[in-house]
Design a protein around this motif. Structure first.
Motif, PDB file in Angstrom:
ATOM      1  N   GLY A   1     -19.827 -10.600   3.591  1.00 30.39           N
ATOM      2  CA  GLY A   1     -19.429 -11.800   4.308  1.00 30.39           C
ATOM      3  C   GLY A   1     -20.503 -12.356   5.234  1.00 30.39           C
ATOM      4  N   LEU A   2     -21.738 -11.923   5.043  1.00 30.47           N
ATOM      5  CA  LEU A   2     -22.826 -12.438   5.874  1.00 30.47           C
ATOM      6  C   LEU A   2     -23.581 -13.503   5.090  1.00 30.47           C
ATOM      7  N   PRO A   3     -24.323 -14.354   5.812  1.00 28.27           N
ATOM      8  CA  PRO A   3     -25.117 -15.350   5.088  1.00 28.27           C
ATOM      9  C   PRO A   3     -26.210 -14.645   4.292  1.00 28.27           C
ATOM     10  N   GLY A   4     -26.215 -14.810   3.004  1.00 25.70           N
ATOM     11  CA  GLY A   4     -27.199 -14.117   2.174  1.00 25.70           C
ATOM     12  C   GLY A   4     -28.075 -15.087   1.427  1.00 25.70           C
ATOM     13  N   LYS A   5     -28.861 -15.814   2.164  1.00 24.52           N
ATOM     14  CA  LYS A   5     -29.691 -16.817   1.505  1.00 24.52           C
ATOM     15  C   LYS A   5     -31.155 -16.665   1.835  1.00 24.52           C
ATOM     16  N   ARG A   6     -31.480 -15.643   2.624  1.00 30.18           N
ATOM     17  CA  ARG A   6     -32.836 -15.538   3.120  1.00 30.18           C
ATOM     18  C   ARG A   6     -33.810 -15.165   2.001  1.00 30.18           C
TER      19      ARG A   6
ATOM     20  N   ALA B   1     -40.675 -14.323   1.181  1.00 31.46           N
ATOM     21  CA  ALA B   1     -41.433 -15.522   1.517  1.00 31.46           C
ATOM     22  C   ALA B   1     -41.431 -15.763   3.022  1.00 31.46           C
ATOM     23  N   ASP B   2     -40.747 -14.904   3.757  1.00 31.58           N
ATOM     24  CA  ASP B   2     -40.630 -15.088   5.198  1.00 31.58           C
ATOM     25  C   ASP B   2     -41.682 -14.224   5.904  1.00 31.58           C
ATOM     26  N   PRO B   3     -42.616 -14.855   6.629  1.00 33.48           N
ATOM     27  CA  PRO B   3     -43.708 -14.078   7.246  1.00 33.48           C
ATOM     28  C   PRO B   3     -43.215 -12.991   8.201  1.00 33.48           C
ATOM     29  N   ARG B   4     -41.987 -13.138   8.712  1.00 34.16           N
ATOM     30  CA  ARG B   4     -41.503 -12.107   9.628  1.00 34.16           C
ATOM     31  C   ARG B   4     -41.040 -10.864   8.879  1.00 34.16           C
ATOM     32  N   PHE B   5     -40.532 -11.057   7.651  1.00 36.54           N
ATOM     33  CA  PHE B   5     -39.873  -9.938   6.971  1.00 36.54           C
ATOM     34  C   PHE B   5     -40.666  -9.328   5.831  1.00 36.54           C
TER      35      PHE B   5
ATOM     36  N   ARG C   1     -39.240  -6.130  -5.724  1.00 35.95           N
ATOM     37  CA  ARG C   1     -39.381  -7.584  -5.651  1.00 35.95           C
ATOM     38  C   ARG C   1     -38.049  -8.241  -5.962  1.00 35.95           C
ATOM     39  N   GLN C   2     -37.343  -7.662  -6.901  1.00 39.72           N
ATOM     40  CA  GLN C   2     -36.070  -8.224  -7.293  1.00 39.72           C
ATOM     41  C   GLN C   2     -34.992  -7.972  -6.244  1.00 39.72           C
ATOM     42  N   ILE C   3     -35.076  -6.812  -5.577  1.00 40.87           N
ATOM     43  CA  ILE C   3     -34.089  -6.490  -4.541  1.00 40.87           C
ATOM     44  C   ILE C   3     -34.166  -7.496  -3.405  1.00 40.87           C
ATOM     45  N   PHE C   4     -35.389  -7.853  -3.013  1.00 38.85           N
ATOM     46  CA  PHE C   4     -35.556  -8.732  -1.857  1.00 38.85           C
ATOM     47  C   PHE C   4     -35.770 -10.194  -2.244  1.00 38.85           C
ATOM     48  N   GLY C   5     -35.589 -10.498  -3.518  1.00 42.73           N
ATOM     49  CA  GLY C   5     -35.742 -11.871  -3.961  1.00 42.73           C
ATOM     50  C   GLY C   5     -34.586 -12.751  -3.485  1.00 42.73           C
ATOM     51  N   GLY C   6     -34.732 -14.055  -3.679  1.00 38.17           N
ATOM     52  CA  GLY C   6     -33.710 -15.002  -3.255  1.00 38.17           C
ATOM     53  C   GLY C   6     -32.355 -14.706  -3.883  1.00 38.17           C
ATOM     54  N   GLU C   7     -32.354 -14.436  -5.179  1.00 37.38           N
ATOM     55  CA  GLU C   7     -31.114 -14.088  -5.883  1.00 37.38           C
ATOM     56  C   GLU C   7     -31.037 -12.574  -6.066  1.00 37.38           C
TER      57      GLU C   7
END
Lengths: 284, 298
Positions: free
Chosen positions: B144-149, B153-157, B127-133
């Motif tokens: 260098g990629l956008p890391g804000k997903r 909470a994303d139904p696709r992922f 849960r912590q690995i895939f959390g927002g922070e």
């Protein structure tokens, strides 16, 4: 074998080692990360999340975590899990060996049928049993105790019975038949001759059982209500509740601490595990 | 004399399997039958069950969209996680099936996640690995990629974080494949080499057919385990977002033990058992087409 130049071979070997090293590192990276995070100071925890080397080593997360959540010290959960895993394993392994002896060594009517039933239970989703089981245990007042978790283990576990039967089939019958002619009863033959011969299998079975009971979640979740009785798994889950304020440093520390016995077993007895998985061919 | 011996054997046999038999009858068979009966009732455990006929099944199939969402999510999960796990396990086993230095160490490292993977500690960590922070976003930013997903909470992922957790634990299957690979006689490969077969051909014509009994067995067991997955969905995603990870066993648990609709839960359990039996039967039936047993071909 096709002839291959020395350099091509070297390059291939180098490729293998590079790929294997990188991928196995990636595999255990999350676990290393958990260990590293548990030693980070709170301000560092969210600054360089990916880092595997804490800037300042601190044990504060461990002391804070061990002092517990909700007024219960963490050692309570640790002890609960240890007792559950220890007793559960003892009961499951001994009773399964007892049952396995019946299936492997005694000829009786209906044996094939019951053995097939037993193998079939390995494929039955546990969900079909949990509701009536819960009703039954609730009626006799066992809810919120360890009885519904531990007592069923006295009746043998199909996986272990199967494993031990397979093992007993590999032990020559002459050994126990000789003892039986000497006048030893079945129970004596089982306890004095077969149980010692079964030792390696009992050992492998115990390791599996310790893993499973230590990690078991659904049954404790259903039966245990008061936090004092929680197992480690339940404590970790309820105290990392996303809706509450969570001290992640302490959670990391206690999570890692809950994995330590599992890793210790793995490191010490890897050989038995590998053999057990390879020979039963079942999921470990 | 022989007769007495025989009767004694009957008694001894049932004495030894007695504990299991008792457990089977009281803790397995009786509950299975009881849940069949409960599935036709309304039952909240406090008041006695009330006969409801086919109401539970009717609600389930016709009036409960969450039910179908949970069934679909579970099938999707099993259909992705099981082949992925077995495929990775086979690939890695093939790579490690050579007498190289250090192979044992790699084997241990690949297996390590399977040792801890079922634990709540790892679920909490996931849960912590895939959390927002969390760890993944942090690594993405590092690259260098956008890391804000918000992965969970994303139904696709969200469901893929759970599939990834299952695939990460390919260790046991890898060990089983390794044991199977060791059983394949080396002469088969040698004579294939003489016939001029390349590595791909050897894999397709020798390795894969010889492994099919193991693949078959693992496919059945892992499929069943995939269909009853519970813990990661509860701890990591809590069945969210939009029910995309509200797996069957989790939804059943919620109905039975959170809102105490034990009749509805029992009906769900029976359909689950029927589905598991049906899918297993299909795999068994298909096995004569693709599972190769050495003794038959001889």
């Amino acid at each position: 074998m096709r002839a291959e130049s020395r350099s091509a071979r070297l390059a291939r070997e180098a490729c293998f080692y590079l790929a294997a090293s990188l991928s196995s590192l990636a595999m255990i990276y999350p676990i290393l990360w958990l260990a590293a995070s548990s030693l980070k100071a709170p301000d560092e925890l969210w600054r360089k999340v990916y880092s595997l080397v804490p800037e300042r080593l601190t044990w504060a997360n461990y002391t804070k975590g061990w002092s517990g959540f909700g007024g219960i010290r963490f050692e309570v959960f640790y002890r609960n899990s240890a007792i559950y895993a220890g007793l559960g394993t003892l009961f499951a392994v001994v009773s399964s060996a007892f049952v396995a002896y019946g299936f492997a060594r005694i000829e009786f009517r209906g044996k094939g049928f019951w053995f097939a039933c037993m193998l079939l239970t390995l494929m039955i989703p546990p969900q079909i049993q949990i509701i009536p089981q819960y009703v039954m245990f609730a009626k006799i007042g066992w809810v919120n105790s360890y009885l519904p978790l531990i007592v069923p283990k006295l009746f043998g576990q199909a996986f272990f019975v199967f494993m031990f039967v397979q093992f007993l089939r590999g032990i020559p019958r002459e050994l126990d038949e000789a003892a039986a002619i000497d006048g030893a009863g079945r129970l004596t033959v089982f306890a004095r001759i077969l149980l010692p011969l079964l030792k390696p299998a009992l050992f492998t079975g115990s390791i599996f059982s310790l893993y499973w009971t230590w990690n078991e979640f659904m049954t404790p979740l259903i039966y245990l209500n008061s936090p004092r009785r929680y197992t480690l798994s339940m404590a970790l889950r309820s105290f990392s509740d996303p809706s509450g304020l969570t001290d992640w440093g302490a959670i990391f520390a206690m999570s890692f601490l809950s994995l330590v016995p599992i890793f210790a077993l793995f490191v010490a007895f890897q050989r038995y595990l590998v053999q057990g998985i390879a020979t039963t061919g079942l999921k470990g | 004399m022989a007769n007495v011996r025989r009767r004694k054997d009957e008694a001894a046999g049932y004495l030894f399997i007695g504990p299991w038999l008792f457990g089977f009858l009281v803790l397995t068979l009786l509950p299975i039958l009881a849940s069949l009966w409960l599935s036709f009732t309304d039952y909240d455990i406090l008041s006695p069950p009330r006969w409801a006929g086919l109401k539970n099944f009717g609600t389930m199939f016709l009036a409960d969209p969450r039910y179908w969402r949970s069934a679909a999510a579970t099938l999707y999960y099993a259909a992705c996680a099981v082949p992925l796990r077995l495929g990775v396990a086979l690939g890695v086993a093939m790579l490690l099936n050579k007498n190289r230095r250090g192979v044992a160490a790699f084997r241990a490292l690949y297996y390590a996640p399977s040792v801890v993977g079922d634990s709540i500690a790892v679920a909490v960590m996931w849960r912590q690995i895939f959390g927002g922070e969390g760890l993944l976003n942090s690594l993405l930013r590092l690259a260098g990629l956008p890391g804000k997903r918000l992965w969970l909470a994303d139904p696709r992922f969200a469901i893929w974080t759970l599939i990834l957790l299952a695939a990460w634990q390919f260790g046991s299957a890898m060990l089983i494949f390794l044991a199977g690979l060791k059983q394949i006689p080396g002469e088969l490969y040698e004579s294939a080499s003489i016939d001029g077969a390349g590595p791909a051909r050897k894999f397709l014509r020798i390795t894969l057919p010889m492994l099919t009994p193991i693949i078959f067995f693992n496919l059945v067991m892992q499929m069943i385990n995939g269909l009853i997955v519970f813990t990661p969905a509860l701890v990591i995603t809590d069945g969210k977002p939009l029910d995309t990870t509200n797996f069957y066993a989790l939804y059943l648990y919620r109905r039975a033990f959170e809102t105490f609709q034990m009749g509805y839960g029992s009906a769900m359990a029976w359909v689950l058992m029927a589905a598991v039996a049906l899918l297993s039967a299909l795999v068994f039936k298909s096995s004569s087409r693709w599972v190769f047993y050495e003794s038959e071909s001889a």
